[in-house]
Design a protein around this motif. Structure first.
Motif, PDB file in Angstrom:
ATOM      1  N   ARG A 156       1.213  -1.519  -0.202  1.00 60.73           N
ATOM      2  CA  ARG A 156       0.017  -0.030   0.288  1.00 60.73           C
ATOM      3  C   ARG A 156       0.315   0.993  -0.208  1.00 60.73           C
ATOM      4  O   ARG A 156       0.802   2.260  -0.891  1.00 60.73           O
ATOM      5  N   GLN A 157       1.983   1.206   0.901  1.00 56.54           N
ATOM      6  CA  GLN A 157       2.972   2.327   0.456  1.00 56.54           C
ATOM      7  C   GLN A 157       3.354   2.614  -1.057  1.00 56.54           C
ATOM      8  O   GLN A 157       3.173   3.556  -1.395  1.00 56.54           O
ATOM      9  N   ALA A 158       3.712   1.636  -0.987  1.00 55.55           N
ATOM     10  CA  ALA A 158       4.940   2.211  -2.302  1.00 55.55           C
ATOM     11  C   ALA A 158       3.751   2.333  -3.642  1.00 55.55           C
ATOM     12  O   ALA A 158       4.080   2.684  -5.000  1.00 55.55           O
ATOM     13  N   HIS A 159       1.710   1.377  -3.671  1.00 54.51           N
ATOM     14  CA  HIS A 159       1.105   1.777  -4.345  1.00 54.51           C
ATOM     15  C   HIS A 159       0.821   3.145  -4.038  1.00 54.51           C
ATOM     16  O   HIS A 159       0.636   3.936  -5.648  1.00 54.51           O
ATOM     17  N   TYR A 160       0.723   3.522  -2.949  1.00 53.60           N
ATOM     18  CA  TYR A 160       0.532   5.312  -2.852  1.00 53.60           C
ATOM     19  C   TYR A 160       1.934   6.067  -3.672  1.00 53.60           C
ATOM     20  O   TYR A 160       1.442   7.198  -3.902  1.00 53.60           O
ATOM     21  N   LEU A 161       2.642   5.815  -3.795  1.00 50.09           N
ATOM     22  CA  LEU A 161       4.198   7.293  -4.051  1.00 50.09           C
ATOM     23  C   LEU A 161       3.770   6.010  -5.253  1.00 50.09           C
ATOM     24  O   LEU A 161       4.501   7.201  -6.270  1.00 50.09           O
ATOM     25  N   LEU A 162       3.986   5.526  -6.355  1.00 52.49           N
ATOM     26  CA  LEU A 162       3.606   5.261  -7.392  1.00 52.49           C
ATOM     27  C   LEU A 162       2.658   6.340  -8.391  1.00 52.49           C
ATOM     28  O   LEU A 162       2.862   6.641  -9.523  1.00 52.49           O
ATOM     29  N   ALA A 163       1.890   6.174  -7.183  1.00 48.85           N
ATOM     30  CA  ALA A 163      -0.220   7.221  -7.770  1.00 48.85           C
ATOM     31  C   ALA A 163       0.382   8.415  -7.825  1.00 48.85           C
ATOM     32  O   ALA A 163      -0.154   8.933  -8.301  1.00 48.85           O
ATOM     33  N   ARG A 164       1.337   9.220  -6.768  1.00 57.44           N
ATOM     34  CA  ARG A 164       1.708  10.335  -6.852  1.00 57.44           C
ATOM     35  C   ARG A 164       2.021  11.016  -8.397  1.00 57.44           C
ATOM     36  O   ARG A 164       2.378  12.106  -8.391  1.00 57.44           O
ATOM     37  N   GLY A 165       3.423   9.924  -8.818  1.00 62.02           N
ATOM     38  CA  GLY A 165       3.734  10.189  -9.794  1.00 62.02           C
ATOM     39  C   GLY A 165       4.869  11.012 -10.276  1.00 62.02           C
ATOM     40  O   GLY A 165       5.054  11.838 -11.453  1.00 62.02           O
TER      41      GLY A 165
END
Length: 467
Positions: A156-165
């Motif tokens: 979830r942490q990684a997914h959040y960081l990736l979604a920030r673009g």
């Protein structure tokens, strides 16, 4: 060794008719030309074969440079897990050519045997009974373990960081996806996430093809682990299409993603762009309309106007742009990029230049170059501007993509078809993604009868689109 025969090369089974390389762990798809190059080298193992001979045999009647051979050799090495510095398969002979340093062997095939009908039937029955017994005794594979809470948290942490673009977040996202996989190696969602990170990194370093190949392997593993996870199929569909030119696999992946989740708007948007490249205009328009229906943001996405333009429906594309302008107080770069193509196609030069001007302001061009570009338009309209952009090798994207494709488009707009073809050849060597719509884009219609343009489409496997 005949071209159509399978053969082994080290750990690999080479199947020329299917363009595949297979070892104990994986099957890799090759493009047609690299496979033919491997077959040609395999016919004379241990011999030096000159670049001139390879170009003459594999790119006969085509005007190409040595770059196409270099690219094909690079693809072969990556597929074979070979290394140019310490080669096991293909050795570069500086100033001469290439040599296959490992001898191929014919693939073993079972000898044909003749059986009496009764004996054959008895054997079949025995085999079926044996197989049934083995299936009954074989334990069922255990279901994939649910990821631990710690693995889920890293994901979830990684997914959040990736979604920030943000490009600065990619390394942090990668680190957390890998931590999740350290805890749960068969965590399909984390494999999907790590693949997306690597594809984002590949866009930043386009010369490093190993990232794309690694992402493909991660996605295919994730698909095996979770065949019901639609985002993996969607991502594979786009990857097969835009990077590997494997159109049948791309279509199958997109269709399966829609079967699994018919309400995911992103799948419909990506599928519409694939269908457009394949010349399936009605299907593409239906997909983009489905996207607009499913996603509120679809109402104001300039890509929808671009799709209508590409489908040769410029008036409808114009209505989309006007609709977007009515709800957005400020236009972003994507809006300007789409508007240039639409207004240019409609012959509304002043409107097209208004958006080019906005792109000039936001580009990295010097103030002096920007002033010169505006002066060219004032003197001779878009023709003069495009000629100046081409002659001065201006790299900024002002509505016609980036070099080398932008230079081809400028030449085409000014009626210099031979120069346009030459730049398109360079775009092919660079594998510029926007070439995928070469057959569909109405801008290229004047080139459709040109033999070299048809050769380009054939190289991209898109020649059927204009047939």
């Amino acid at each position: 060794m005949p071209n159509a025969e399978d053969f082994t090369l080290g750990q690999w089974l080479v199947c020329p008719t299917r363009n595949t390389l297979t070892n104990a762990n994986t099957t890799r798809q090759l493009q047609h030309t690299p496979m033919q190059l491997l077959v040609y080298l395999a016919q004379r193992p241990g011999q030096s074969i000159s670049k001139a001979e390879l170009l003459d045999k594999l790119w006969a009647n085509k005007v190409v440079t040595e770059e196409v051979l270099t690219v094909a050799i690079s693809h072969l090495r990556k597929a074979l897990d070979d290394n140019a510095r310490s080669p096991r398969y293909i050795k570069t002979l500086p100033g001469k050519g290439y040599c296959l340093i490992q001898s191929p062997a014919r693939s073993a095939k079972p000898a044909r045997r003749h059986w009496r009908a009764g004996a054959l039937a008895a054997m079949l029955i025995a085999c079926l009974l044996g197989a049934a017994l083995l299936l009954a005794l074989k334990p069922k594979p255990p279901e994939a373990m649910a990821p631990s809470p710690a693995a889920v948290d890293y994901y979830r942490q990684a997914h959040y960081l990736l979604a920030r673009g943000e490009s600065s977040d990619l390394a942090r996202a990668e680190e957390r996806f890998r931590r999740a996989l350290d805890l749960q190696p068969e965590y399909a969602e984390a494999l999907w996430g790590l693949a997306r990170v690597q594809l984002a990194q590949a866009r930043q370093t386009p010369d490093d093809e190993t990232l794309t190949d690694s992402a493909r392997a991660l996605l295919e593993k994730a698909r095996q682990l979770r065949a019901d996870f639609a985002p993996v199929h969607r991502q594979l569909g786009w990857l097969y299409f835009i990077e590997y030119w494997e159109y049948q696999s791309a279509q199958a992946s997109f269709e399966h993603a829609i079967e699994l989740n018919a309400t995911d708007p992103e799948t419909h948007l990506l599928f519409s762009q694939f269908q457009l490249a394949m010349g399936e205009y009605s299907a593409s328009l239906a997909s983009v309309e489905r996207y607009i229906e499913l996603a509120p943001q679809g109402y104001s996405q300039p890509v929808t106007a671009w799709i209508y333009y590409m489908a040769d429906q410029a008036p409808r594309a114009l209505r989309e742009l006007e609709k977007i302008a009515s709800v957005n107080t400020t236009a972003d770069a994507d809006f300007h990029l789409s508007a240039v193509k639409v207004y240019d196609h409609l012959g509304r030069d002043k409107d097209a230049f208004a958006h080019i001007n906005a792109l000039l302001d936001s580009s990295a061009l010097t103030h002096e170059h920007g002033q010169l570009a505006r002066a060219q338009f004032a003197l001779g309209g878009l023709d003069a501007l495009y000629r100046w952009l081409l002659n001065n090798q201006i790299e900024a994207n002002v509505g016609h993509y980036t070099p080398p494709l932008s230079y081809a488009r400028y030449a085409l707009k000014t009626g210099d078809y031979d120069t346009a073809i030459a730049w398109l050849d360079r775009a092919l060597v660079a594998r510029q993604p926007e070439l995928m719509w070469l057959a569909a884009d109405p801008l290229y219609q004047p080139l459709h009868a040109h033999p070299k343009f048809q050769a380009l489409l054939k190289s991209l496997k898109l020649n059927r689109v204009t047939d």
